[in-house]
Design an enzyme around this catalytic site. Sequence first.
Site, PDB file in Angstrom:
ATOM      1  N   GLU A 121      42.910  46.362  48.038  1.00 53.00           N
ATOM      2  CA  GLU A 121      41.665  47.588  47.287  1.00 53.00           C
ATOM      3  C   GLU A 121      41.037  46.546  46.296  1.00 53.00           C
ATOM      4  OE1 GLU A 121      42.483  51.988  48.667  1.00 53.00           O
ATOM      5  OE2 GLU A 121      43.609  51.243  47.066  1.00 53.00           O
ATOM      6  N   HIS A 239      34.136  57.669  41.274  1.00 52.12           N
ATOM      7  CA  HIS A 239      34.005  56.911  42.164  1.00 52.12           C
ATOM      8  C   HIS A 239      32.582  56.074  42.644  1.00 52.12           C
ATOM      9  CE1 HIS A 239      35.499  55.113  45.871  1.00 52.12           C
ATOM     10  NE2 HIS A 239      36.793  55.480  45.445  1.00 52.12           N
ATOM     11  N   ARG A 287      36.186  49.767  39.556  1.00 47.91           N
ATOM     12  CA  ARG A 287      35.492  50.707  39.906  1.00 47.91           C
ATOM     13  C   ARG A 287      34.410  50.888  39.028  1.00 47.91           C
ATOM     14  NH1 ARG A 287      39.644  55.268  42.262  1.00 47.91           N
ATOM     15  NH2 ARG A 287      40.073  54.058  44.344  1.00 47.91           N
ATOM     16  N   HIS A 348      35.722  61.562  40.016  1.00 48.78           N
ATOM     17  CA  HIS A 348      36.780  61.393  41.088  1.00 48.78           C
ATOM     18  C   HIS A 348      38.212  61.492  40.245  1.00 48.78           C
ATOM     19  CE1 HIS A 348      38.862  59.873  44.369  1.00 48.78           C
ATOM     20  NE2 HIS A 348      39.412  58.759  43.877  1.00 48.78           N
ATOM     21  N   ARG A 383      41.161  53.500  36.105  1.00 55.95           N
ATOM     22  CA  ARG A 383      42.392  53.706  36.925  1.00 55.95           C
ATOM     23  C   ARG A 383      42.307  52.492  37.991  1.00 55.95           C
ATOM     24  NH1 ARG A 383      43.849  56.660  41.945  1.00 55.95           N
ATOM     25  NH2 ARG A 383      41.616  57.357  41.946  1.00 55.95           N
TER      26      ARG A 383
END
Length: 542
Positions: A121, A239, A287, A348, A383
Amino acid sequence: MKYSEYSVLILGSGAAGLYAALKISAQINLPDGIALITKSTLDDSNSMQAQGGIVGVLHQNAADNIKLHSEDTLKAGAGLSEPDVVRYISGLSDEVINDLINNCGVDFDKDSSGKLNFTLEAAHSCRRILHVGGDATGKGITNAFIKKVKEDSNITVIENSAAVELLVDSDNECKGIILFNDLTGDHEIVYASAVILATGGLGQLYKYTTNPHGATGDGVALAYEAGAVIQDIEFIQFHPTALALSPENRDRFLISEAVRGEGAKLINSNGKEFMSLYHDRRELAPRDIVTRAIYSEMNKTHSSSVFLNASFIEKSKLFNRFPTISKNCMEKGIDISQNPIPVAPAAHYSMGGIKATVEGRTSIKGLYAIGETASTGLHGANRLASNSLLECVVSAYELSDYLSFTNLIPPKKIDSTIMKIIDVYSRPVNEDFMYNIESLKQQLNEVMWNNAGIIRSEKSLSEARLRVKKFKENFKRNRKCISLAEYEYRNMLITANLIIETALERKESRGAHSRSDYRQTNIEAVHSVLSKNNIKELMYAG
Ligand SMILES: Cc1cc2nc3c(=O)[nH]c(=O)nc-3n(C[C@H](O)[C@H](O)[C@H](O)COP(=O)(O)OP(=O)(O)OC[C@H]3O[C@@H](n4cnc5c(N)ncnc54)[C@H](O)[C@@H]3O)c2cc1C
């Protein structure tokens, strides 16, 4: 008022709450049992929606180690992740993931040779993400926990009931909660010697969110009102890729990062790829960077979305790897193997929350916070994908260990401070005022999205402060309310105010907190730390 007593009270039935209940029950002999309370049904949580996976820093994965995962986490955290906390949580990943597999029945996906299947990811430097059912990891983990919880006679499950105030006495010790039963409208007292907040996130404060309807920041609001310290609450992760069918469509289905991990490309509404203009890791940049890139492209092209193109990935691979996403999109008329998916950022995840140690200890004795509602210092300003489920289970695991050395007899002595709280909830509410909560929530959502969202400034935040102040003045029920919706709105106002105040105070851009008037990142990284007594005068800890 009616009352009951338990040794341990757990609020929330997401990954953190469920796993804590199981571990505490397995480890500790409790005279008065465990109550697991949730304001909705057992299966209604953010955890249930988690798609991509959970970080597994496993000994068997030769490509990975604690140092590498810690470096990735610290890099994403933009100077605010606590190195000791990061290493500690990473170091426990192997032990806890193995407990999920061996003792809780979690069935992570495997390859054809029967070995665990690790995926990649964004901002992870190697394949280390474990998943269940392709892209239904949260469902896989949570359902395994729910099955075990239902079989456990030490755990009493109470659904459709919300904690609405914490009973904290004059010695700063939490002795229980006021519980509101959403089905009967009754209030009751629940005493316990350990109260665990596992109440999840706050995405519902924003107009567009991937979070289910219950993510209204209750834990943060309750803990703040009771005097607990709140940390880094201005850091909200938006997100980058949530399904954006139309501007009117508020609840946004997540298109997991793992789709980009498998090679999907972002294109703007003119059909042009753009991520190379923003970061050398393109679609796999952190992100916050992908979110701002998309936001900027949407503004430049005056569009309400960009598109994620996965059509060049082999159809069978795409549909096998992402069954939930492909099915959900297909139901909305989008065949992801043929059509670009319209996506836009959505609120998110809350990086900040109730300041807590890894095992959940807060600044109030007897009150613990784990999972998304807590701020352990793992996530810092941004995060890293799939670290949150890991934090949920590691904190629950550590908390059960901590509590096994604690005296867990339900409290017998209740002081006048608690009696005063109980008195508020024993009196009738003035029902002259009736509120259209849906409409009030929507107004708050607009303000938060437009003024305290992806890009912020002194001007936008000051306006948000004024608007929220007005909302508060107009809503007369700041303690006892008459419905769950009213309690949620009350909590949303409290939490919104904390986000706005800390975002105003943070005069820099860092991670997910982006200020158009302070674009620089300060050399010194400092946490925002506040409690009810010092909201005007924010204290910063190093
Ligand atoms: C769509 C989506 C996809 C995600 N994908 C991933 C992923 O792939 N990997 C990853 O690591 N993270 C992912 N996340 C984030 C992750 O799922 C959450 O951070 C995590 O599940 C939070 O777990 P939790 O147990 O802390 O809270 P939750 O799972 O949100 O549970 C909170 C619980 O508390 C209850 N509750 C709330 N307030 C009260 C109250 N006042 N009284 C009683 N009960 C209350 C709620 O009803 C709920 O049961 C995703 C999140 C979303 C929304």
